[in-house]
Structures are given as C-alpha cells and as structure tokens.
Design an enzyme around this catalytic site. Structure first.
Site, PDB file in Angstrom:
ATOM      1  N   PHE A 100       0.850  -1.185   0.000  1.00 32.98           N
ATOM      2  CA  PHE A 100       0.000   0.000   0.000  1.00 32.98           C
ATOM      3  C   PHE A 100       0.887   1.237   0.000  1.00 32.98           C
ATOM      4  CE2 PHE A 100      -2.465  -3.448   1.728  1.00 32.98           C
ATOM      5  CZ  PHE A 100      -3.712  -3.275   1.164  1.00 32.98           C
TER       6      PHE A 100
ATOM      7  N   VAL B 245       2.334  -1.678   4.466  1.00 31.16           N
ATOM      8  CA  VAL B 245       2.051  -0.255   4.311  1.00 31.16           C
ATOM      9  C   VAL B 245       3.380   0.494   4.313  1.00 31.16           C
ATOM     10  CG1 VAL B 245       0.922   1.696   5.440  1.00 31.16           C
ATOM     11  CG2 VAL B 245      -0.127  -0.574   5.528  1.00 31.16           C
ATOM     12  N   CYS B 246       3.588   1.327   3.316  1.00 29.38           N
ATOM     13  CA  CYS B 246       4.847   2.101   3.236  1.00 29.38           C
ATOM     14  C   CYS B 246       4.954   3.073   4.407  1.00 29.38           C
ATOM     15  CB  CYS B 246       4.898   2.890   1.933  1.00 29.38           C
ATOM     16  SG  CYS B 246       6.253   4.093   1.895  1.00 29.38           S
ATOM     17  N   VAL B 247       6.051   2.995   5.128  1.00 31.60           N
ATOM     18  CA  VAL B 247       6.178   3.791   6.348  1.00 31.60           C
ATOM     19  C   VAL B 247       6.194   5.298   6.065  1.00 31.60           C
ATOM     20  CG1 VAL B 247       8.720   3.521   6.382  1.00 31.60           C
ATOM     21  CG2 VAL B 247       7.503   4.152   8.476  1.00 31.60           C
TER      22      VAL B 247
ATOM     23  N   ALA C 173       2.825   6.427   5.048  1.00 34.91           N
ATOM     24  CA  ALA C 173       1.892   6.280   6.168  1.00 34.91           C
ATOM     25  C   ALA C 173       2.053   7.421   7.168  1.00 34.91           C
ATOM     26  CB  ALA C 173       2.105   4.934   6.847  1.00 34.91           C
TER      27      ALA C 173
END
Lengths: 133, 134, 98, 98, 134, 133
Positions: A39, A80-82, A85
């Site tokens: 994501f 999820v891409c940090v 995010a």
C-alpha cells in the site's frame, strides 16, 4: 504463480482498492499465491482500523484483513509504506510511541515497513499488478 | 539472484499530485537492490525533469534537484518521449542536464536522458519484468 | 463568473469542458497542473483567443513551480494567491472544473 | 504484455497513451471507468481495430455497473475477475496506465 | 432568509470514484434547506443517471435508485448535456425516467430530466449563486 | 467578504489542500472572513492529528490549524463531514466512543459535523470556492 499487488489510492475515494481486492480474492481462489500487497501513496489509508463505513456498504479494510494474506512466518503481507503512512497519519504502535502520539490506528492485519518491500515484491514475484487512480 | 528489469512509468507532472515525488523515492530505494532500472517519462511526466522549477510560490518542496543524484546511484536510463515533448512545445534543451559517469568508459560523464520515440519506448517496455506506475 | 481549472489539457478534459460551457463574460483561472495549459503547445488554440480578450489568468506560483514561465501563451495574466482572492471577489460565483 | 486502463477516454488521456505505446502482441484490459471506452462512442475508432484483432478485454462487472452492456464495440471480450487473473498470468509483465 | 440558487455540477461516472455518491448525499441534505437546487450532468457525469446499472459484479452499492427519490424532495431540475450524451453514443432514452409531481399543476407527473445544449447549461450556470463541484 | 471553502482531497496526494490553504491565508490577509472550510470526501484526511510529514516538508494539518479559523463562539470552522470521516477513519472522541474505538485522531483545531454545514456555508457566505482533484 506468485503475484504481488501495489495499491496507490485509499478506500472509497477511488475504485482501485475495490478492484485490487476482487483481483486478489480471485487469484487466491484460482490457486495462486498473493506474495504481498503493498500500500503506497494514499493506499496507506486502507490500513486504518478506525474506518466505519455505513452499514449497507462494504468495509474495505475488513475485506482485506479477511483475506488473511500472510507469509510462512505468519506475518501479514499487507504491507504499508512507512514514509507514506507517516505523512498521512497511519501509525502502528512503534511509530506512535516514537513520535509521541498516544495511540495507533493500524489494523492488525497490516504491517508498516519500508519501500524496499515493494522492490522485493517485484523481485520475488512472477507478476506485479498496480492499481491506482 | 537473477537481475530483473524494472521500469518506472512517469506520466504526471510534479506538484499537482504526490505521485512524482513518491515515485522518485521508490527509484532511490531501488538503487540499493542492484536491479536493472529504467525510467520512462511520457505525457505530462516530461515536466518532472524540466529545467528551472521553482516552488517558492507554492510552499512545496522542490525535489527536482534529486534527479541529479540518480547518476551517482547508477540509474542512468531516463527515456523521454519525443512525441510528448513535441506536443508540449518542449525540446531536449528544456530538460535538466542529468548525467552519470560511465565506469566502463573511463568515467566519462554522459547524459542519462535519452529522448526517444514512443515506438522505442514500446520496445524497451516490452523487455521489462516489472513496470511500476504511480 | 470565475472558472478555475486545475488539470493539464493533456491529461484531462476539464479545460475543454469549461470552455464549452462558459458564457461571454466569464474568466478562467488556471491553477495547479492547469497552468500547463497556459503554455504554448499543440492545445494552445483552446485558450489563445480568450487570452487575447484578457480573460485567462494563471497562478504565478504554479507556473514557476513547473518551470514554464518563459513558455506562456501571449496575454495570459499572472496572479498570486491575493490576485486569486480578488478574482473570486470580483467575478461572483466560482465554478471549479475539478 | 497486459495493459490495463481504468479511466474513460473522455476524461483522461491514458487510453490514448497506452495505444500509442503498446507493441503488436500486447492486449488491453479495460477496468473501472475504463470500460466507458469499450462502448460505441465518438472515440470508438481508437480501439475498434484492436478489438477486431481480439486484443481488447473489458471487466464484465464494471461494464454492468455502468449500464453499458448493450452498447459495446464489436468483439470486445468480457472477463470476470478470474479472467483478469488469467490475463495477468498469460501475458507476462503488466502495465497499469493509471 | 433569501433563497439562493445552488448548482451541483456532476462530471464523473458513478463507481470509479466516490464523487457521484457523495455528491448525491449533499443534494439530499440540501433538500431540507429550501433553496433552489439544480443538477447538471455533463461529460461522464451523464452515466450517473443511465438506466440499467447493476453493481452485483463489483461488490459496491448500487445507489442509482436513489435518484428516483429526488422528485419527492422537490429536486426536479436535472439538466443533462445533449452534447455529452451524443459524444457517448447515448440518447435521452438511455436515461432513468426520473419524475416529480408538479404541485402547481394538479400533481401531474412530469419528467425531472431535461436534455439541453451546453449553451443552455451555460445560461443556467450564469444565474447560480453557488456551484458545488465534486 | 465572507468566503467559504470546500476541500475534496486529502493532504499530500493532491495539491488541492495546499492551494486552498494559500488561498485562505491570502483571503484573511486581504481582510476577508473565512466563514468556514468544509472538508469533504478524502478532504477529511486533512484533519488527522496523526500526520507526521518529513522534517523538510510542510505540515499541512498544522498549517490549517495555525490559521485559527473560528466562529464568534470560538468553535473551529474547519469542519469535517461526519459521514465521509467515519468511512475513512477520522474520528473525534464522541464518534470513537460511540463506535467502540479506543482512541480518536482528529486534530483539535477541526470539528466533525454534518453535511448541512456545507449547505449552510453556501447560504451564509458571499462566495464558496471548491478545491479538488
């Protein structure tokens, strides 16, 4: 086959996450392996456990969670891409603590990690399909 | 591990949406993985590497300079659609002079930017293992 | 009326739809990626005439961000955000072609 | 290769760009609002020839959602999500014209 | 309080993005405010009120039936661009038969949908106080 | 003049919120009143107090908060649509409690309310300007 998916948009605003979910479900039913769903961009908003859609509508976050996409170690492969995010306010416990925020909002079926996980998905998978705006 | 061919397809300009900057972030990370990396700039994506961007007036970060770093990471195949440039009244001279040092040729500085036809982009695309779109 | 267009005429149909629909007294303000349509390109004929009538504005910050200050169609009027506010005040109802 | 297009040819330029760039062995799958481009309309000539070659697919659920099942260009092949998966498996690298 | 003229400009189809359904939600709320409400459907917005939508295959809510409720809320000025229909190979017969009962004419049932030229939409737009776009 | 603003997109993904912010700031400096900013669709994501952008980037949520747009009663006039917010996981304390969620994520400079607030903004303001994708 090993298939990975990249999702660039959040839930509800665009159909991208819906289509990707239907695609992932069909792929699993067809006997393929979803290696990873990554994501990115607003796609990180698909991981919020705070979403409360109307009762007569689908719950996109729960739909993803129920697919139960995990690796051999039992870790979620809804990644999820940090950086994306943090920019958009999706936090796990560790990022919340690190940034002095009292609470996290990530759904436990997802995990936050780096962009390297997207490249790795491209390397490890036979196919990578992007869903976006 | 076998080397795969990765293409990054850039079709939007830089500041109206986040895709350009977050795409560049992926490319920089990809550099660490020793894969074969190509970038394609078509449609409004060509504006990402236009010379002379200045974001002082809009309060956003001007990340266009970061493209200059790509050469240091051995990312030096930036294909720009000739047709997309032409339709927009642009030419190769309007683009940033992005370069790399060719280790196979005595570290001579060469241009990373190649203006090519859509037909050539099509051929290059056909050889890719993975195509990231943003 | 003031009509704002925030996307490039290459990417989307919003500028075309706006021009097809506005009346003779309306003005257009190009913002965000919409300023790409303020440059000399194969779509320029869409706005050249309106620009000559002094009815096309572009947001200067967006023009500069996209590095196209020297490539504008003749007679495009540049405004800053204060100028944007003034256009909203002067021209009555605003329509955003998002 | 498999090329997916998810926007209408009226709203965006993605179908046009896709068609300008694909090679002779590629196929196109129209999904989401992309299925609007599968209907008989003033843009149909963009895909009519490819459809006659059996190289244009459309996602059936999206076609039905938009109420255009009876309005499709000839020789468009309808697929469900399983068919989408099969196209991804069969055609090698996927390119999304998002 | 003076009555204002509100126009809702719909330019996108229904399921690819959330704008159509969330726009309709605003219109339904607006009905309670006794303002003068018009809806314009141009570009792909005309697909919002096409007859025969069926979302079973995509797992999304089919809210197209909700348009039938507008007449009950005295929202009965739905302007559809003739040019937009024609470009898309559509005609007025392809649209949902949305109606209202005219209280000024013995509650006769009348069509809420008016297919008009872009020039007419332009005139109607010029008279609005507020234009919502989604 | 009384000006209201509608924002349809979240922070960072689209320029809409940036442009709207610059517009609002200029309007206030010009002596106009921002009657209300209404966040709709993904625009509700502008209200998350969890957002943590990179240090060298702007913080869009804080920028809005610092404009201090309030009414005569001191209530924020940065208004977030409740239905759109719940769908996307933006919660205030009352919605969190009502839905059994342990925490809220709305920035205190914003408040959640109904769509009627958008119509009311249209009625009460001299101008309404929409910013979107």
């Amino acid at each position: 086959m090993k298939i990975s998916i990249q999702i660039n948009e959040g839930p509800y605003q665009h159909q991208a996450s819906d289509t990707a979910y239907q695609f992932a479900k069909a792929a699993i039913e067809r006997g393929h392996e979803i290696f990873r769903v990554f994501f990115y961009h607003d796609g990180v908003n698909n991981a919020s456990r705070f979403t409360i859609p109307p009762q007569d509508d689908r719950n996109i976050v729960n739909q993803w969670a129920e697919l139960g996409i995990k690796n051999a170690n039992g870790e979620p492969e809804l990644v999820v891409c940090v950086a994306a995010a943090l920019r958009r306010g999706i936090l796990d416990e560790s990022e919340a603590i690190k940034n002095g925020i009292d609470c996290n909002n990530i759904h436990p079926a997802f995990r936050i990690s780096g962009l390297g996980q997207l490249i790795e998905a491209g390397i490890q998978s036979d196919r990578l399909v992007v869903f976006g705006d | 591990m076998a080397i795969k061919k990765f293409m990054y397809l850039n079709r939007r300009s830089s500041f109206g949406t986040v895709y350009a900057i977050e795409s560049l972030e992926v490319v920089l990370v990809a550099a660490a993985f020793d894969q074969d990396v190509s970038l394609a700039f078509i449609d409004d994506g060509v504006y990402q590497i236009i010379e002379g961007q200045n974001t002082n007036g809009i309060g956003m970060k001007n990340f266009s300079k970061t493209f200059h770093a790509l050469g240091d990471y051995e990312i030096n195949k930036l294909y720009v659609s000739a047709e997309s440039l032409e339709e927009r009244g642009l030419s190769a001279d309007d683009l940033m002079p992005l370069v790399y040092e060719d280790e196979d040729d005595n570290w001579v500085e060469k241009s990373s930017v190649k203006v090519v036809s859509n037909a050539e982009i099509s051929k290059i695309m056909s050889k890719q293992d993975v195509c990231f779109s943003f | 009326m003031l009509h704002t267009v925030n996307k490039s005429s290459f990417e989307r149909n919003s500028l075309k739809s706006c021009i097809n629909t506005i009346d003779d007294t309306s003005v257009i303000l190009l913002i965000e990626d919409g300023v790409i349509s303020a440059t000399k390109n194969i779509n320029s004929s869409m706005i050249a005439n309106l620009a000559n009538q002094g009815r096309v504005y572009a947001l200067q910050g967006d023009v500069e961000a996209r590095g196209v200050s020297s490539k504008l169609v003749d007679n495009i009027k540049l405004v800053d955000y204060t100028g944007f506010v003034d256009l909203v005040v002067e021209h009555g109802t605003s329509v955003s072609w998002v």
